[in-house]
Each structure stands twice: as structure tokens, then as C-alpha cells.
Write a protein that holds these residues in place. Sequence first.
Motif, mmCIF file in Angstrom:
data_model
loop_
_atom_site.group_PDB
_atom_site.id
_atom_site.type_symbol
_atom_site.label_atom_id
_atom_site.label_comp_id
_atom_site.label_asym_id
_atom_site.label_seq_id
_atom_site.Cartn_x
_atom_site.Cartn_y
_atom_site.Cartn_z
ATOM 1 N N GLY A 131 0.792 -1.218 0.000
ATOM 2 C CA GLY A 131 0.000 0.000 0.000
ATOM 3 C C GLY A 131 0.825 1.268 0.000
ATOM 4 O O GLY A 131 0.280 2.361 -0.194
ATOM 5 N N GLY A 132 2.113 1.130 0.206
ATOM 6 C CA GLY A 132 2.992 2.292 0.241
ATOM 7 C C GLY A 132 3.399 2.785 -1.131
ATOM 8 O O GLY A 132 2.950 2.254 -2.158
ATOM 9 N N SER A 133 4.273 3.787 -1.129
ATOM 10 C CA SER A 133 4.707 4.417 -2.376
ATOM 11 C C SER A 133 6.226 4.566 -2.398
ATOM 12 O O SER A 133 6.869 4.675 -1.338
ATOM 13 C CB SER A 133 4.087 5.809 -2.527
ATOM 14 N N LEU A 134 6.763 4.559 -3.605
ATOM 15 C CA LEU A 134 8.169 4.853 -3.844
ATOM 16 C C LEU A 134 8.278 5.618 -5.148
ATOM 17 O O LEU A 134 7.444 5.445 -6.049
ATOM 18 C CB LEU A 134 9.010 3.581 -3.951
ATOM 19 N N MET B 228 5.517 5.042 -7.991
ATOM 20 C CA MET B 228 4.834 3.781 -7.739
ATOM 21 C C MET B 228 3.959 3.929 -6.500
ATOM 22 O O MET B 228 4.481 4.181 -5.395
ATOM 23 C CB MET B 228 5.857 2.664 -7.535
ATOM 24 N N ASN B 229 2.665 3.817 -6.688
ATOM 25 C CA ASN B 229 1.708 3.923 -5.590
ATOM 26 C C ASN B 229 0.987 2.598 -5.397
ATOM 27 O O ASN B 229 1.009 1.728 -6.274
ATOM 28 C CB ASN B 229 0.693 5.024 -5.883
ATOM 29 N N SER B 230 0.334 2.464 -4.256
ATOM 30 C CA SER B 230 -0.441 1.254 -3.942
ATOM 31 C C SER B 230 0.383 -0.001 -4.209
ATOM 32 O O SER B 230 -0.084 -0.950 -4.854
ATOM 33 C CB SER B 230 -1.732 1.222 -4.767
ATOM 34 N N LEU B 231 1.594 -0.008 -3.718
ATOM 35 C CA LEU B 231 2.502 -1.123 -3.994
ATOM 36 C C LEU B 231 1.981 -2.420 -3.403
ATOM 37 O O LEU B 231 1.399 -2.444 -2.305
ATOM 38 C CB LEU B 231 3.894 -0.798 -3.466
ATOM 39 N N GLU B 232 2.224 -3.489 -4.154
ATOM 40 C CA GLU B 232 1.775 -4.825 -3.782
ATOM 41 C C GLU B 232 2.984 -5.738 -3.614
ATOM 42 O O GLU B 232 4.068 -5.443 -4.133
ATOM 43 C CB GLU B 232 0.835 -5.367 -4.861
#
Length: 125
Positions: free
Chosen positions: A14-17, A82-86
Amino acid sequence: VQLVESGGGLVQPGGSLRLSCAASGFTFSRYAMSWYRQAPGKERELVAAITSTGRRINYGDSVKGRFTISRDNAKNTLYLQMNSLELEDTALYYCTKGRDWGWGTAFRSYEADYWGQGTQVTVSS
């Protein structure tokens, strides 16, 4: 030609980079650029590509709506937000220089002629 990626790291689901790729040794504004990724045991995947002017952008199906590719031709830099990382986004991410200003009709027709060394993205709780 030199492509140097940065911005990778460990992030929770759910995080971002935001990845960056500093380019040198060629006229950055004349070439398409892209991001690829490769996870252990999986085939290399074309994640996103952008034409020299930024007017055409394509994404792989697995990242559509979550990732955004962009470029700053004045700074010779390529980005990948990159958002909503899985968990499935865990991979080594590579910046590439395209052979031309764009690519053909199909996204997969993008051809890279130079690659960076990669930056690791790990999504884990």
C-alpha cells in the motif's frame, strides 16, 4: 551511455516509492525511455515506457492505474512513481534507453539498447 537508478528500498504493501534514473552520455531528449523489472524466478517485464517528448506513454497491465512514468528532459532524468505497492511488485527495477524516439504500434515493440544496473524494490509487511 550511463543510466543510474535510485530510489528503491523496502516499503509496506500500500505504500509508495519514486524511482529516478539519471542519464548521461547521449542526447536524452531524443530517445524513448522505459522501466523494466525482474523478480527472482520470473521473466523480465516491461513496466512502462515514454516517448522522447512524453506525448505517448504505455504501461504494463499489472501496473496500470498505480504507476506513473515521467521524464524531465532539462534534467536528463526519468522517473517512476509507484503507488499502492503490492507484494508482487517486489523486483529489481531497471531503467533503459530506447533505440529510437518511440516504438511501434504494440507496447512490446519497445526496444532497449542500454540498461542501468537496477535498483531493488521490496514490498513486505
